[in-house]
Design a protein around this motif. Structure first.
Motif, PDB file in Angstrom:
ATOM      1  N   THR A  80      36.292  43.442  53.820  1.00 43.51           N
ATOM      2  CA  THR A  80      36.599  42.539  52.694  1.00 43.51           C
ATOM      3  C   THR A  80      36.601  41.095  53.194  1.00 43.51           C
ATOM      4  OG1 THR A  80      38.063  44.236  51.840  1.00 43.51           O
ATOM      5  CG2 THR A  80      38.276  42.065  50.853  1.00 43.51           C
ATOM      6  N   TYR A  81      37.219  40.884  54.349  1.00 44.54           N
ATOM      7  CA  TYR A  81      37.320  39.531  54.920  1.00 44.54           C
ATOM      8  C   TYR A  81      35.925  38.941  55.134  1.00 44.54           C
ATOM      9  CZ  TYR A  81      39.049  35.782  57.950  1.00 44.54           C
ATOM     10  OH  TYR A  81      39.347  34.545  58.490  1.00 44.54           O
ATOM     11  N   GLU A  82      35.042  39.766  55.678  1.00 47.12           N
ATOM     12  CA  GLU A  82      33.677  39.289  55.952  1.00 47.12           C
ATOM     13  C   GLU A  82      32.900  39.006  54.670  1.00 47.12           C
ATOM     14  OE1 GLU A  82      32.703  42.549  58.848  1.00 47.12           O
ATOM     15  OE2 GLU A  82      31.633  40.871  59.802  1.00 47.12           O
ATOM     16  N   SER A  83      33.253  39.735  53.597  1.00 41.48           N
ATOM     17  CA  SER A  83      32.501  39.581  52.342  1.00 41.48           C
ATOM     18  C   SER A  83      32.894  38.308  51.590  1.00 41.48           C
ATOM     19  CB  SER A  83      32.741  40.794  51.436  1.00 41.48           C
ATOM     20  OG  SER A  83      34.047  40.701  50.878  1.00 41.48           O
ATOM     21  N   LEU A  84      34.056  37.712  51.927  1.00 42.46           N
ATOM     22  CA  LEU A  84      34.503  36.524  51.195  1.00 42.46           C
ATOM     23  C   LEU A  84      33.770  35.283  51.692  1.00 42.46           C
ATOM     24  CD1 LEU A  84      38.367  37.079  51.207  1.00 42.46           C
ATOM     25  CD2 LEU A  84      36.849  37.287  49.246  1.00 42.46           C
ATOM     26  N   PRO A  85      33.539  34.300  50.799  1.00 42.01           N
ATOM     27  CA  PRO A  85      32.969  33.056  51.278  1.00 42.01           C
ATOM     28  C   PRO A  85      33.843  32.501  52.411  1.00 42.01           C
ATOM     29  CG  PRO A  85      33.116  33.073  48.883  1.00 42.01           C
ATOM     30  CD  PRO A  85      33.813  34.299  49.367  1.00 42.01           C
ATOM     31  N   ALA A  86      33.206  31.916  53.428  1.00 44.64           N
ATOM     32  CA  ALA A  86      33.926  31.520  54.642  1.00 44.64           C
ATOM     33  C   ALA A  86      35.154  30.644  54.346  1.00 44.64           C
ATOM     34  CB  ALA A  86      32.969  30.798  55.588  1.00 44.64           C
ATOM     35  N   GLY A  87      35.027  29.695  53.397  1.00 45.89           N
ATOM     36  CA  GLY A  87      36.139  28.773  53.085  1.00 45.89           C
ATOM     37  C   GLY A  87      37.340  29.527  52.551  1.00 45.89           C
ATOM     38  N   VAL A  88      37.090  30.496  51.673  1.00 44.40           N
ATOM     39  CA  VAL A  88      38.192  31.261  51.075  1.00 44.40           C
ATOM     40  C   VAL A  88      38.845  32.134  52.153  1.00 44.40           C
ATOM     41  CG1 VAL A  88      38.779  33.042  49.375  1.00 44.40           C
ATOM     42  CG2 VAL A  88      37.083  31.279  48.802  1.00 44.40           C
ATOM     43  N   ILE A  94      42.977  27.171  47.249  1.00 46.70           N
ATOM     44  CA  ILE A  94      41.719  27.939  47.171  1.00 46.70           C
ATOM     45  C   ILE A  94      40.988  27.559  45.882  1.00 46.70           C
ATOM     46  CG2 ILE A  94      40.707  30.251  47.056  1.00 46.70           C
ATOM     47  CD1 ILE A  94      43.127  31.273  48.605  1.00 46.70           C
ATOM     48  N   GLU A  95      39.744  27.144  46.014  1.00 45.89           N
ATOM     49  CA  GLU A  95      39.019  26.655  44.823  1.00 45.89           C
ATOM     50  C   GLU A  95      38.349  27.815  44.077  1.00 45.89           C
ATOM     51  OE1 GLU A  95      36.679  23.494  46.768  1.00 45.89           O
ATOM     52  OE2 GLU A  95      37.945  22.120  45.647  1.00 45.89           O
ATOM     53  N   THR A  96      39.170  28.645  43.460  1.00 47.61           N
ATOM     54  CA  THR A  96      38.654  29.840  42.768  1.00 47.61           C
ATOM     55  C   THR A  96      37.715  29.468  41.626  1.00 47.61           C
ATOM     56  OG1 THR A  96      41.020  30.258  42.743  1.00 47.61           O
ATOM     57  CG2 THR A  96      39.586  32.109  42.269  1.00 47.61           C
ATOM     58  N   GLU A  97      37.998  28.309  40.978  1.00 48.25           N
ATOM     59  CA  GLU A  97      37.158  27.928  39.837  1.00 48.25           C
ATOM     60  C   GLU A  97      35.716  27.686  40.284  1.00 48.25           C
ATOM     61  OE1 GLU A  97      39.345  26.199  41.408  1.00 48.25           O
ATOM     62  OE2 GLU A  97      39.131  24.035  41.255  1.00 48.25           O
ATOM     63  N   LYS A  98      35.553  27.087  41.479  1.00 50.41           N
ATOM     64  CA  LYS A  98      34.194  26.831  41.989  1.00 50.41           C
ATOM     65  C   LYS A  98      33.569  28.127  42.484  1.00 50.41           C
ATOM     66  CE  LYS A  98      34.703  22.011  42.911  1.00 50.41           C
ATOM     67  NZ  LYS A  98      35.368  21.116  43.822  1.00 50.41           N
ATOM     68  N   LEU A  99      34.375  28.906  43.179  1.00 48.49           N
ATOM     69  CA  LEU A  99      33.892  30.193  43.698  1.00 48.49           C
ATOM     70  C   LEU A  99      33.315  31.029  42.550  1.00 48.49           C
ATOM     71  CD1 LEU A  99      33.954  32.416  45.983  1.00 48.49           C
ATOM     72  CD2 LEU A  99      36.182  33.049  45.095  1.00 48.49           C
ATOM     73  N   LEU A 100      34.097  31.155  41.458  1.00 49.28           N
ATOM     74  CA  LEU A 100      33.644  31.990  40.344  1.00 49.28           C
ATOM     75  C   LEU A 100      32.432  31.400  39.642  1.00 49.28           C
ATOM     76  CD1 LEU A 100      36.977  33.233  38.736  1.00 49.28           C
ATOM     77  CD2 LEU A 100      35.308  34.550  40.005  1.00 49.28           C
ATOM     78  N   SER A 101      32.434  30.085  39.408  1.00 49.01           N
ATOM     79  CA  SER A 101      31.306  29.508  38.658  1.00 49.01           C
ATOM     80  C   SER A 101      30.013  29.639  39.463  1.00 49.01           C
ATOM     81  CB  SER A 101      31.585  28.060  38.257  1.00 49.01           C
ATOM     82  OG  SER A 101      31.200  27.166  39.265  1.00 49.01           O
ATOM     83  N   GLU A 102      30.123  29.515  40.792  1.00 48.15           N
ATOM     84  CA  GLU A 102      28.908  29.691  41.617  1.00 48.15           C
ATOM     85  C   GLU A 102      28.432  31.139  41.578  1.00 48.15           C
ATOM     86  OE1 GLU A 102      29.647  28.190  45.592  1.00 48.15           O
ATOM     87  OE2 GLU A 102      30.164  26.232  44.706  1.00 48.15           O
ATOM     88  N   MET A 103      29.387  32.062  41.687  1.00 51.02           N
ATOM     89  CA  MET A 103      29.000  33.482  41.665  1.00 51.02           C
ATOM     90  C   MET A 103      28.402  33.856  40.310  1.00 51.02           C
ATOM     91  SD  MET A 103      32.049  35.238  43.899  1.00 51.02           S
ATOM     92  CE  MET A 103      31.314  36.846  44.135  1.00 51.02           C
ATOM     93  N   VAL A 104      28.967  33.289  39.233  1.00 43.93           N
ATOM     94  CA  VAL A 104      28.411  33.552  37.896  1.00 43.93           C
ATOM     95  C   VAL A 104      26.986  32.994  37.838  1.00 43.93           C
ATOM     96  CG1 VAL A 104      28.587  32.932  35.433  1.00 43.93           C
ATOM     97  CG2 VAL A 104      30.630  33.642  36.695  1.00 43.93           C
TER      98      VAL A 104
END
Ligand code: FBP
Length: 551
Positions: A358-366, A385-395
C-alpha cells in the motif's frame, strides 16, 4: 485597537442564558455512570472519578453569595469560534458566585500551566473579547498534559495563585487529559477541581449527552458560505470542476453539514468509504462517474467536497498508518538517523508485506507525509496532505482512459481549495455565542458545586437557549481504551458520522439527484442580526439528529 463597525455592534450582543442559570442553582444528581467501553480498565485507572453521576441544574432563588474562588482557564488545541465567550461566561459565572473571585488565563495552551505563564483576566480585558472569534485572549497550544512532572509543576503555580479550579477548553484529547488531571489532583488531595468544555470545529466530540462541540456551527456556516459562492461562480462560468477539501481531522461531520447546506454534486464521506471497504481507486471512480454523467448532459463543471481525514479511512491506508504509528514509536531514533533520501526504502523494509505494498502504491508525497512528525497526541497531520489535488489528478487520469475507450467526451478543468483555517476564528454565530457563554457559566456552577472530572453540558440545543438544560457529565463516562503511540490508553471515544443517523440518511436520499443535476443552494454569510430564521438557526446536523423540525 481599532474596531470595525460590526465588531462594535457585536460587542453589545448579550448572549442568552438558559433560564435555569439565571438565579441560584440546585443540583440534581442522576444514577452512577459507566464508561463507554472497557469499564473495568477505565475504573482501575480512575478510582476517584469513575462512576460519578450525571448532574443537572435546577433553578432556585438566588442565595447569599459564597466565598470568592480563584479559577484558571486553558484554551487547548485548534481554534474554534466561541472560545472567548466560554471565558466571558466563566468570568461572569464566578463573579456571580462572589464578585471578588478571580480568573487567570494560562498562556498558549496547556504549556502555560507547566511553564507558569499566565495573566489575570480582568473585566476590562474580558469586555474587549466578548462575542469575538479567535483564541487570542490567552492563545492556544497543543502541549499534551500527561506526565506526573507536568501535573506537579502545574500544581505549584495553581497553589501560588490560590487557584482552586482549572477549566480546560479542548477537544477529545484535551478533555481526556483533563480527566487524567482531575483524577491525579483528587488522588493526591491537591484541592484543585478540573472541569472540561467541549471544543472543536470538527464536531466529533459529541455523544448521547454532549449534543455538539462548540465552533462546529460557526465554522460550517463560514465554509458553506464560500462553497455556495464557488457553486454560483461554477454555475455562471460552467467551466471548472472545483475540488474542495474541508477540515475535520478525522470525522466527516464538517463535509456532511456543508453538503446538507449547499447540495454539491459530490461529497465523499470517509466513514462510508471505510464501511464499504473502498479503495482509493473506487473513490476516484465514484467522482469520475459524476463527471461523465454531467458531461453527457453538457455540464462540464461541478463541485466535489472532500473531508480532510479521508486518506486515513481508506481501509488499506488505515492499516498502513496503524503499523507506521507503532513502528515509528518503537524505532523513533533509528528512523530519525536514516538519511532522508533513504527513509522510503527503510519504511518499506520494516513494514509487513501488505502494508509495504500500500505504501509503495501511494504517490510519493502522500506516503512521505504519513511518516512525518505526528502532532503531540500521536495523530498524522492530515491537513498537510493535499487530498484534493491527489483525487482531481487521479480522476483526470481515469477520464483519459474512459475517453480512450470512447466513454467520455467532455472537458475537464479543475480548481482546488482547502477550507479550514478560514472558519476557525470567525466571530461566533448567535448559536455559538449563546452556547459558549452558557458552557462557561455552567462550568462556574460546577466549580461552585465542588465538582471535578466533569464536562460542562447544555442539552436541548435545537430549542431556544432559555429552554436549554444545563449540567455536567463525568468525563470518564465518554471513555474507552484505544491504542496510541503503540500502547493502550484511556481516551474519549471520537464521534464519527453514523451511517444510520439522520444527517447521513438525508444526504444519501438526495445525493444522486445532486450529482447529475445542478441543485446548488447558497446559504450566504452568517447573519448576526435579524429574524431568528436567518440568524439563530443551529446546524442542520443538530436539527436532523434531534428531528425537531421537518424538512
Ligand atoms: P482540535 O481537534 O484541537 O479542535 O483541532 C481540529 C483541527 O482544526 C482539525 O480540523 C485540523 O486537522 C487541525 O486542527 C489542524 O491543526 P493545526 O491547527 O495544529 O494546524
Amino acid at each position: 485597537m481599532k474596531k470595525s463597525a460590526l465588531q462594535q455592534a457585536r460587542a453589545a450582543y448579550k448572549p442568552q442564558l438558559p433560564i435555569v442559570l439565571t438565579g441560584g442553582v440546585k443540583i440534581v444528581e442522576g444514577e452512577p455512570t459507566q464508561s463507554a467501553d472497557n469499564q473495568a480498565d477505565i475504573q482501575k485507572l480512575f478510582p476517584n472519578t469513575y462512576g460519578l453521576p450525571e448532574i443537572r441544574f435546577e433553578k432556585v432563588p438566588a442565595t447569599e453569595s459564597a466565598e470568592p474562588i480563584n479559577v484558571g482557564v486553558i484554551l487547548s488545541g485548534g481554534q474554534a469560534p466561541g472560545g472567548h465567550n466560554v471565558i466571558s461566561g466563566l468570568f461572569d459565572g464566578i463573579k456571580s458566585i462572589n464578585r471578588n473571585s478571580r480568573l487567570y488565563g494560562f498562556l498558549m495552551g496547556p504549556g502555560g500551566l507547566v511553564d507558569h505563564k499566565y495573566k489575570e483576566l480582568t473585566a476590562d480585558i474580558i469586555d474587549e473579547y466578548r462575542n469575538t472569534g479567535g483564541f487570542d485572549i490567552i492563545g492556544s497550544g497543543r502541549t499534551k498534559l500527561e506526565t506526573k512532572e507536568q501535573f506537579d509543576k502545574g500544581l505549584e503555580i495553581l497553589r501560588e495563585l490560590d487557584i482552586k479550579a482549572l477549566v480546560i477548553i479542548g477537544g477529545d484529547d484535551s478533555n481526556t487529559n483533563a480527566a487524567i488531571l482531575a483524577e491525579y489532583y483528587k488522588a493526591i488531595g491537591a484541592g484543585v477541581q478540573v472541569i472540561g468544555v467541549p471544543k472543536t470545529i470538527d464536531g466529533d466530540l459529541k455523544n448521547s449527552v454532549i449534543e455538539t462541540s462548540f465552533g462546529f456551527d460557526t465554522a460550517t456556516k463560514v465554509y458553506s458560505e464560500v462553497i455556495g459562492n464557488i457553486q454560483r461562480d461554477c454555475n455562471s462560468a460552467k467551466k471548472y470542476w472545483h475540488f474542495i477539501k474541508l477540515m475535520g481531522r478525522s470525522a466527516s461531520h464538517i463535509a456532511l453539514e456543508c453538503a446538507l447546506q449547499c447540495q454539491p454534486n459530490v461529497c465523499i464521506i470517509s466513514e462510508e468509504v471505510e464501511a464499504k471497504n473502498m479503495t482509493l481507486d473506487q473513490v476516484v471512480d465514484e467522482i469520475a462517474e459524476a463527471v461523465v454523467a454531467r458531461a453527457n448532459d453538457g455540464n462540464n463543471y461541478g463541485v466535489v467536497l472532500i473531508p480532510e481525514g479521508l486518506i486515513e479511512f481508506i481501509p488499506a491506508v488505515k492499516a498502513l498508518i496503524a503499523e507506521l504509528n507503532d513502528l515509528l514509536a518503537a524505532k523513533a531514533e533509528e528512523f530519525a538517523a536514516v538519511d532522508p533520501e533513504k527513509q522510503r526504502e527503510w519504511v518499506i523494509a520494516h513494514l509487513s508485506e501488505a502494508n509495504a505494498k500500500t505504501y509503495e502504491s501511494l504517490p510519493a508525497g502522500v506516503a512521505r507525509q504519513l511518516t512525518l512528525d505526528r502532532d503531540p497526541h500521536g495523530n498524522v497531520q492530515v491537513s498537510l496532505i493535499e487530498t484534493e489535488k491527489l483525487l482531481s489528478e487521479m480522476v483526470g487520469k481515469r477520464l483519459e482512459q474512459l475517453a480512450a475507450e470512447g466513454k467520455y467526451k467532455g472537458k475537464y478543468s479543475t480548481m482546488h481549495h482547502f477550507f479550514g483555517y478560514e472558519g476557525r476564528c470567525a466571530d461566533p454565530s448567535n448559536f455559538d455565542a449563546n452556547y459558549c457563554y452558557a458552557l462557561g457559566f455552567t462550568a462556574a456552577c460546577l466549580i461552585a458545586a465542588g465538582k471535578t472530572g466533569y464536562m460542562s453540558s447544555l442539552r436541548n440545543l435545537t430549542l431556544a437557549p432559555v429552554n436549554w438544560i444545563a449540567g455536567g457529565i463525568p468525563i470518564t463516562m465518554m471513555m474507552n481504551m484505544e491504542r496510541r503511540h503503540g500502547e493502550m490508553k484511556p481516551v474519549i471515544r471520537k464521534a464519527l458520522v453514523e451511517l444510520d443517523g439522520e444527517p447521513f440518511l438525508k444526504f444519501a436520499k438526495h445525493r444522486d439527484e445532486w450529482k447529475r443535476d445542478t441543485c446548488y443552494t447558497y446559504p450566504g454569510p452568517i447573519q448576526y442580526f435579524g429574524p431568528a430564521e436567518v440568524s439563530d438557526q443551529p446546524s442542520l446536523t443538530l436539527v436532523y439528529e434531534q428531528k425537531r423540525r421537518k424538512y
